[in-house]
Design an enzyme around this catalytic site. Structure first.
Site, mmCIF file in Angstrom:
data_model
loop_
_atom_site.group_PDB
_atom_site.id
_atom_site.type_symbol
_atom_site.label_atom_id
_atom_site.label_comp_id
_atom_site.label_asym_id
_atom_site.label_seq_id
_atom_site.Cartn_x
_atom_site.Cartn_y
_atom_site.Cartn_z
ATOM 1 N N LEU A 20 -35.987 -20.047 73.658
ATOM 2 C CA LEU A 20 -35.561 -19.865 75.050
ATOM 3 C C LEU A 20 -34.854 -21.107 75.575
ATOM 4 O O LEU A 20 -34.047 -21.031 76.480
ATOM 5 C CB LEU A 20 -36.776 -19.575 75.930
ATOM 6 C CG LEU A 20 -37.536 -18.288 75.641
ATOM 7 C CD1 LEU A 20 -38.849 -18.257 76.396
ATOM 8 C CD2 LEU A 20 -36.685 -17.085 76.005
ATOM 9 N N GLY A 21 -35.197 -22.232 75.007
ATOM 10 C CA GLY A 21 -34.583 -23.458 75.489
ATOM 11 C C GLY A 21 -34.937 -24.631 74.600
ATOM 12 O O GLY A 21 -35.926 -24.596 73.873
ATOM 13 N N GLY A 23 -34.817 -29.100 74.603
ATOM 14 C CA GLY A 23 -34.520 -30.346 75.318
ATOM 15 C C GLY A 23 -34.340 -31.399 74.249
ATOM 16 O O GLY A 23 -34.198 -31.080 73.071
ATOM 17 N N PHE A 25 -36.542 -33.464 73.219
ATOM 18 C CA PHE A 25 -37.731 -33.605 72.381
ATOM 19 C C PHE A 25 -38.408 -32.281 72.073
ATOM 20 O O PHE A 25 -39.038 -32.123 71.048
ATOM 21 C CB PHE A 25 -38.767 -34.477 73.087
ATOM 22 C CG PHE A 25 -38.235 -35.781 73.535
ATOM 23 C CD1 PHE A 25 -37.583 -36.615 72.643
ATOM 24 C CD2 PHE A 25 -38.388 -36.195 74.847
ATOM 25 C CE1 PHE A 25 -37.095 -37.833 73.059
ATOM 26 C CE2 PHE A 25 -37.904 -37.418 75.263
ATOM 27 C CZ PHE A 25 -37.254 -38.242 74.366
ATOM 28 N N GLY A 26 -38.311 -31.355 73.026
ATOM 29 C CA GLY A 26 -39.141 -30.164 72.891
ATOM 30 C C GLY A 26 -38.339 -28.896 72.771
ATOM 31 O O GLY A 26 -37.117 -28.888 72.876
ATOM 32 N N VAL A 28 -38.773 -24.397 73.616
ATOM 33 C CA VAL A 28 -39.552 -23.330 74.236
ATOM 34 C C VAL A 28 -39.225 -22.049 73.496
ATOM 35 O O VAL A 28 -38.058 -21.726 73.286
ATOM 36 C CB VAL A 28 -39.200 -23.171 75.734
ATOM 37 C CG1 VAL A 28 -40.134 -22.178 76.403
ATOM 38 C CG2 VAL A 28 -39.246 -24.496 76.465
ATOM 39 N N LYS A 49 -44.332 -23.815 74.884
ATOM 40 C CA LYS A 49 -43.643 -25.108 74.809
ATOM 41 C C LYS A 49 -44.248 -25.933 73.696
ATOM 42 O O LYS A 49 -45.478 -25.986 73.567
ATOM 43 C CB LYS A 49 -43.803 -25.878 76.122
ATOM 44 C CG LYS A 49 -43.072 -25.268 77.279
ATOM 45 C CD LYS A 49 -43.001 -26.237 78.442
ATOM 46 C CE LYS A 49 -41.720 -27.051 78.362
ATOM 47 N NZ LYS A 49 -41.365 -27.711 79.623
ATOM 48 N N ASP A 198 -37.572 -34.583 88.071
ATOM 49 C CA ASP A 198 -36.423 -34.071 87.299
ATOM 50 C C ASP A 198 -35.985 -32.723 87.864
ATOM 51 O O ASP A 198 -35.710 -31.779 87.125
ATOM 52 C CB ASP A 198 -36.816 -33.935 85.823
ATOM 53 C CG ASP A 198 -35.621 -33.702 84.900
ATOM 54 O OD1 ASP A 198 -34.475 -33.891 85.353
ATOM 55 O OD2 ASP A 198 -35.831 -33.322 83.740
HETATM 56 N N1 ADE Z 1 -36.786 -21.295 79.199
HETATM 57 C C1 ADE Z 1 -37.588 -22.353 79.300
HETATM 58 N N2 ADE Z 1 -38.805 -21.977 79.722
HETATM 59 C C2 ADE Z 1 -38.770 -20.637 79.900
HETATM 60 C C3 ADE Z 1 -39.689 -19.673 80.364
HETATM 61 N N3 ADE Z 1 -40.916 -20.013 80.713
HETATM 62 N N4 ADE Z 1 -39.294 -18.397 80.448
HETATM 63 C C4 ADE Z 1 -38.040 -18.067 80.102
HETATM 64 N N5 ADE Z 1 -37.107 -18.918 79.673
HETATM 65 C C5 ADE Z 1 -37.466 -20.207 79.583
#
Ligand code: ADE
Length: 360
Positions: A20-21, A23, A25-26, A28, A49, A198
């Site tokens: 989903l994403g 960064g 360092f991390g 999701v 995460k 942030d």
């Molecule tokens: N991207 C980062 N965190 C998310 C989340 N909790 N739900 C959907 N997309 C995301």
């Protein structure tokens, strides 16, 4: 399988876990949880995460700190909620933080994806069109995401969006609704004495019914005894979103979050543009994996930072064309040099609410 304190759960990551994403360092990942405590559904879509590299101490510390803040914050509609955590293997560098899944993703990407279908309800004088004007106007495109004025939620048609149909339009009303909800989420943080550190459109998530949620607490701090804190060390910092006192003296407070909120308003009404467009950045700027500007600097020492000098000299961004006039004034207030002169989140909630009520 994971178990942690009062957050007991049994969960599996759906394969192949959709990312989903990411960064610096991390990352999701979208996943499914089975038997989550307090969950009505047997299987619930969640977001997990985790750190990218278990050897990265800084990343691990940020995630542990985020978990602590989320536990402390508890639940609020406009804050991304913690559902559980798996801390069993933490000594081996494994930590999974489970938060609610927000199906429309982050606000910045959502705005960019809907630029072509945006319905502007602001006239040339910066005033919001009245309901009558909207109804009698010959829009080439009708605002299809409505709004429920009693709760200020964008009234989304979920199914169409889920089909990947990005043709649905958003309008000024949705942007105002999100600005209100973000202020409400941030007001909750202030009431808990938590500083976000942030705040940016990339860190706002959109959930069911278009509910905006403040997310990403990796840089957040609980203010125990003081109202502000001095950031030490060399971490990466989101300069374009930072208040003047954070840039010069590394001072962070809820009032520096207010400055960042002003920048988020600018992002909102410019439909996801990067703040301070046209400015060139010095070589020390590091982009994170998504291309955002985080800088590793000796803040205050960095006299070469042209933008910082300009901001110190009083330069501020103009109101985006799509923003109603009162938002231009609100942004200018958020960017006052003296933190004490900036409005509070609670005051901004009331101002936004007042303007919504007079226009619907
Ligand atoms: N991207 C980062 N965190 C998310 C989340 N909790 N739900 C959907 N997309 C995301």
């Amino acid at each position: 399988m994971g178990e942690s304190g009062s957050y007991a759960c049994q969960w599996k990551v759906s394969f192949p876990g959709i990312q989903l994403g990411t960064g610096c360092f991390g990352r999701v990942v979208k996943a499914e949880a089975v038997g989550l405590k307090d969950s009505e559904e047997a299987v619930k879509t969640i977001a997990v995460k985790m750190v990218r590299s278990q050897a990265n101490i800084e990343a691990m510390e940020a995630l542990i700190s985020e978990l602590k803040i989320l536990v402390y914050l508890g639940s609020h509609l406009n804050v991304v909620n913690l559902l559980g955590a798996c801390t069993k293997q933490i000594h081996k560098g494994e930590l999974f933080v489970i938060v609610e899944y927000c199906r429309f993703g982050n606000l910045q990407t959502f705005l960019i994806n809907h630029r072509n279908s945006f319905v502007n309800l602001v006239d040339e004088f910066g005033n919001l069109k009245t309901q009558h004007e909207i109804e009698s106007n010959n829009f080439t495109r009708k605002p299809t995401y409505g709004i429920n004025p009693s709760i200020f939620l964008a009234d989304f048609n979920l199914e169409e969006e889920l089909d990947g149909n990005l043709d649905r339009s958003i309008s000024t009303t949705n942007l105002i609704s999100w600005s209100f909800q973000m202020a409400r989420g941030m007001d909750y943080l202030v009431s808990k004495k938590v500083l976000h550190g942030d705040l940016a459109a990339r860190n706002i998530l959109l959930a069911d019914d278009g509910v905006a949620k403040v997310a990403d607490f990796g840089m957040a701090k609980k203010m125990y005894y003081e109202d502000c804190y001095e950031k030490r060390g060399q971490g990466l910092l989101p300069v374009n979103w930072m208040a003047i006192e954070s840039l010069t003296d590394r001072i962070f407070s809820s009032q520096s979050d207010v400055w960042s909120y002003g920048i988020v308003l600018w992002e909102l009404f410019s439909l996801g543009r990067v703040p301070y467009p046209g400015w060139t950045f010095p070589s020390i700027i590091k982009m994170n994996c998504r291309g955002y500007e985080y800088v590793s600097v000796n803040l205050g020492m960095d006299v070469g930072h042209i933008l910082m000098k300009e901001i110190l000299n009083g330069y501020r961004m103009d109101k985006p064309e799509l923003a109603p006039k009162f938002f231009g004034e609100m942004m200018a207030d958020c960017w006052k040099s003296d933190p004490k002169e900036r409005p509070t989140f609670s005051q901004m909630e009331k101002v936004i609410c007042g303007h919504m009520e007079s226009s619907v």
